[in-house]
Scaffold this motif. Structure first.
Motif, PDB file in Angstrom:
ATOM      1  N   ARG A  53       0.833  -1.199   0.000  1.00  0.00           N
ATOM      2  CA  ARG A  53       0.000   0.000   0.000  1.00  0.00           C
ATOM      3  C   ARG A  53       0.880   1.267   0.000  1.00  0.00           C
ATOM      4  O   ARG A  53       0.645   2.197  -0.765  1.00  0.00           O
ATOM      5  CB  ARG A  53      -0.938   0.001   1.205  1.00  0.00           C
ATOM      6  N   THR A  54       1.920   1.286   0.838  1.00  0.00           N
ATOM      7  CA  THR A  54       2.820   2.445   0.899  1.00  0.00           C
ATOM      8  C   THR A  54       3.530   2.650  -0.436  1.00  0.00           C
ATOM      9  O   THR A  54       3.652   3.778  -0.911  1.00  0.00           O
ATOM     10  CB  THR A  54       3.853   2.270   2.030  1.00  0.00           C
ATOM     11  N   VAL A  55       3.979   1.565  -1.049  1.00  0.00           N
ATOM     12  CA  VAL A  55       4.664   1.674  -2.348  1.00  0.00           C
ATOM     13  C   VAL A  55       3.706   2.228  -3.402  1.00  0.00           C
ATOM     14  O   VAL A  55       4.077   3.100  -4.196  1.00  0.00           O
ATOM     15  CB  VAL A  55       5.245   0.308  -2.784  1.00  0.00           C
ATOM     16  N   LEU A  56       2.475   1.748  -3.420  1.00  0.00           N
ATOM     17  CA  LEU A  56       1.498   2.256  -4.396  1.00  0.00           C
ATOM     18  C   LEU A  56       1.213   3.741  -4.163  1.00  0.00           C
ATOM     19  O   LEU A  56       1.093   4.513  -5.119  1.00  0.00           O
ATOM     20  CB  LEU A  56       0.208   1.432  -4.332  1.00  0.00           C
ATOM     21  N   GLN A  57       1.134   4.161  -2.913  1.00  0.00           N
ATOM     22  CA  GLN A  57       0.944   5.581  -2.602  1.00  0.00           C
ATOM     23  C   GLN A  57       2.141   6.399  -3.091  1.00  0.00           C
ATOM     24  O   GLN A  57       1.972   7.487  -3.648  1.00  0.00           O
ATOM     25  CB  GLN A  57       0.744   5.778  -1.095  1.00  0.00           C
ATOM     26  N   MET A  58       3.341   5.875  -2.878  1.00  0.00           N
ATOM     27  CA  MET A  58       4.549   6.565  -3.310  1.00  0.00           C
ATOM     28  C   MET A  58       4.571   6.697  -4.838  1.00  0.00           C
ATOM     29  O   MET A  58       4.905   7.760  -5.374  1.00  0.00           O
ATOM     30  CB  MET A  58       5.798   5.812  -2.816  1.00  0.00           C
ATOM     31  N   LEU A  59       4.207   5.640  -5.537  1.00  0.00           N
ATOM     32  CA  LEU A  59       4.172   5.693  -7.000  1.00  0.00           C
ATOM     33  C   LEU A  59       3.132   6.705  -7.474  1.00  0.00           C
ATOM     34  O   LEU A  59       3.367   7.454  -8.427  1.00  0.00           O
ATOM     35  CB  LEU A  59       3.885   4.308  -7.581  1.00  0.00           C
ATOM     36  N   VAL A  61      13.863  -4.435  -0.033  1.00  0.00           N
ATOM     37  CA  VAL A  61      14.700  -5.501   0.515  1.00  0.00           C
ATOM     38  C   VAL A  61      14.460  -5.681   2.015  1.00  0.00           C
ATOM     39  O   VAL A  61      14.005  -4.766   2.697  1.00  0.00           O
ATOM     40  CB  VAL A  61      16.200  -5.220   0.252  1.00  0.00           C
ATOM     41  N   GLN A  62      14.781  -6.881   2.509  1.00  0.00           N
ATOM     42  CA  GLN A  62      14.616  -7.171   3.933  1.00  0.00           C
ATOM     43  C   GLN A  62      15.740  -6.550   4.758  1.00  0.00           C
ATOM     44  O   GLN A  62      15.505  -6.034   5.845  1.00  0.00           O
ATOM     45  CB  GLN A  62      14.589  -8.686   4.158  1.00  0.00           C
ATOM     46  N   GLN A  63      16.966  -6.629   4.232  1.00  0.00           N
ATOM     47  CA  GLN A  63      18.144  -6.094   4.906  1.00  0.00           C
ATOM     48  C   GLN A  63      18.931  -5.250   3.913  1.00  0.00           C
ATOM     49  O   GLN A  63      18.644  -5.255   2.725  1.00  0.00           O
ATOM     50  CB  GLN A  63      19.046  -7.231   5.396  1.00  0.00           C
ATOM     51  N   VAL A  91      16.649   1.687  -3.592  1.00  0.00           N
ATOM     52  CA  VAL A  91      16.542   0.594  -2.632  1.00  0.00           C
ATOM     53  C   VAL A  91      15.899   1.106  -1.345  1.00  0.00           C
ATOM     54  O   VAL A  91      16.317   2.120  -0.793  1.00  0.00           O
ATOM     55  CB  VAL A  91      17.929  -0.008  -2.318  1.00  0.00           C
ATOM     56  N   PHE A  92      14.869   0.405  -0.902  1.00  0.00           N
ATOM     57  CA  PHE A  92      14.219   0.683   0.370  1.00  0.00           C
ATOM     58  C   PHE A  92      14.181  -0.607   1.175  1.00  0.00           C
ATOM     59  O   PHE A  92      13.947  -1.678   0.603  1.00  0.00           O
ATOM     60  CB  PHE A  92      12.775   1.162   0.176  1.00  0.00           C
ATOM     61  N   GLU A  97      11.202   0.494   6.292  1.00  0.00           N
ATOM     62  CA  GLU A  97      11.009   1.899   5.932  1.00  0.00           C
ATOM     63  C   GLU A  97       9.659   2.148   5.266  1.00  0.00           C
ATOM     64  O   GLU A  97       9.194   3.283   5.196  1.00  0.00           O
ATOM     65  CB  GLU A  97      12.111   2.362   4.965  1.00  0.00           C
ATOM     66  N   LEU A  98       9.043   1.081   4.759  1.00  0.00           N
ATOM     67  CA  LEU A  98       7.811   1.235   3.988  1.00  0.00           C
ATOM     68  C   LEU A  98       6.570   0.720   4.714  1.00  0.00           C
ATOM     69  O   LEU A  98       5.493   0.658   4.129  1.00  0.00           O
ATOM     70  CB  LEU A  98       7.962   0.532   2.633  1.00  0.00           C
TER      71      LEU A  98
END
Length: 177
Positions: free
Chosen positions: A15-21, A101-103, A124-125, A129-130
């Motif tokens: 959801r956060t990634v879609l909002q960012m896009l 990424v996880q780490q 890279v996030f 963070e998301l």
């Protein structure tokens, strides 16, 4: 981590990634951003595979500009994974991507990102963070794009060069769209 926690984490990150896009002017439907957890479960199942979460969106005013969002399976992402994603981008004519990424990346993976940076732009996030969209936090003021005149005034006011501002924004973690 319990299965339900993992699914909830993927739901929130997506959801956060879609909002960012959407904020970056990519074509994202409101129905995608407002997907409920139940709808997410219907689409991706109780134990979503990260390869199923991959997102490909086009720019609102430039259909030739696209972006991928990849969710690597490996906890530590290395050069092999980066090369795999770059090959996919190359084959589909996409030059921008976000890796969730996880780490942190391995040192060699960071170096390979630099090598590909001439032709491909990969951001890279980390998953953590998301989990929350920082733009929705009550303490984050609304951001607005400055006009060239406002930008010039701001730079003069603080006796800064444009390169210093971009660098300091990245270091302080301020939002850059």
């Amino acid at each position: 981590m319990a299965l339900d926690e993992q699914t909830n984490k993927f739901f929130r990150i997506r959801r956060t990634v879609l909002q960012m896009l959407n904020d970056r002017d990519y074509l994202v439907g409101d129905f995608e951003i407002n997907t409920t957890k139940e709808q997410f479960l219907d689409k991706f199942g109780e134990d979503p595979k990260k390869e199923d979460l991959v997102i490909n969106k086009t720019k609102r005013n430039s259909p030739s500009e696209q972006i991928f969002v990849f969710f690597p399976e490996d906890a530590k992402v290395g050069v092999k994974t980066i090369k795999t994603y770059v090959e996919r981008m190359k084959s589909e004519g996409v030059f921008r991507a976000i890796l969730v990424v996880q780490q942190a990346l391995t040192p060699f993976a960071k170096q390979s990102l630099q090598e590909f940076s001439g032709k491909f732009h990969l951001e890279v996030f980390q998953e953590a963070e998301l989990l929350v969209n920082i733009k929705e936090h009550v303490l984050v003021p609304e951001h607005q794009i400055l006009t060239p005149e406002e930008k010039k005034t701001l730079l003069e006011r603080y006796t800064l060069k444009e390169t210093q501002v971009c660098f300091s924004l990245v270091l302080t973690g301020l939002l850059i769209l």
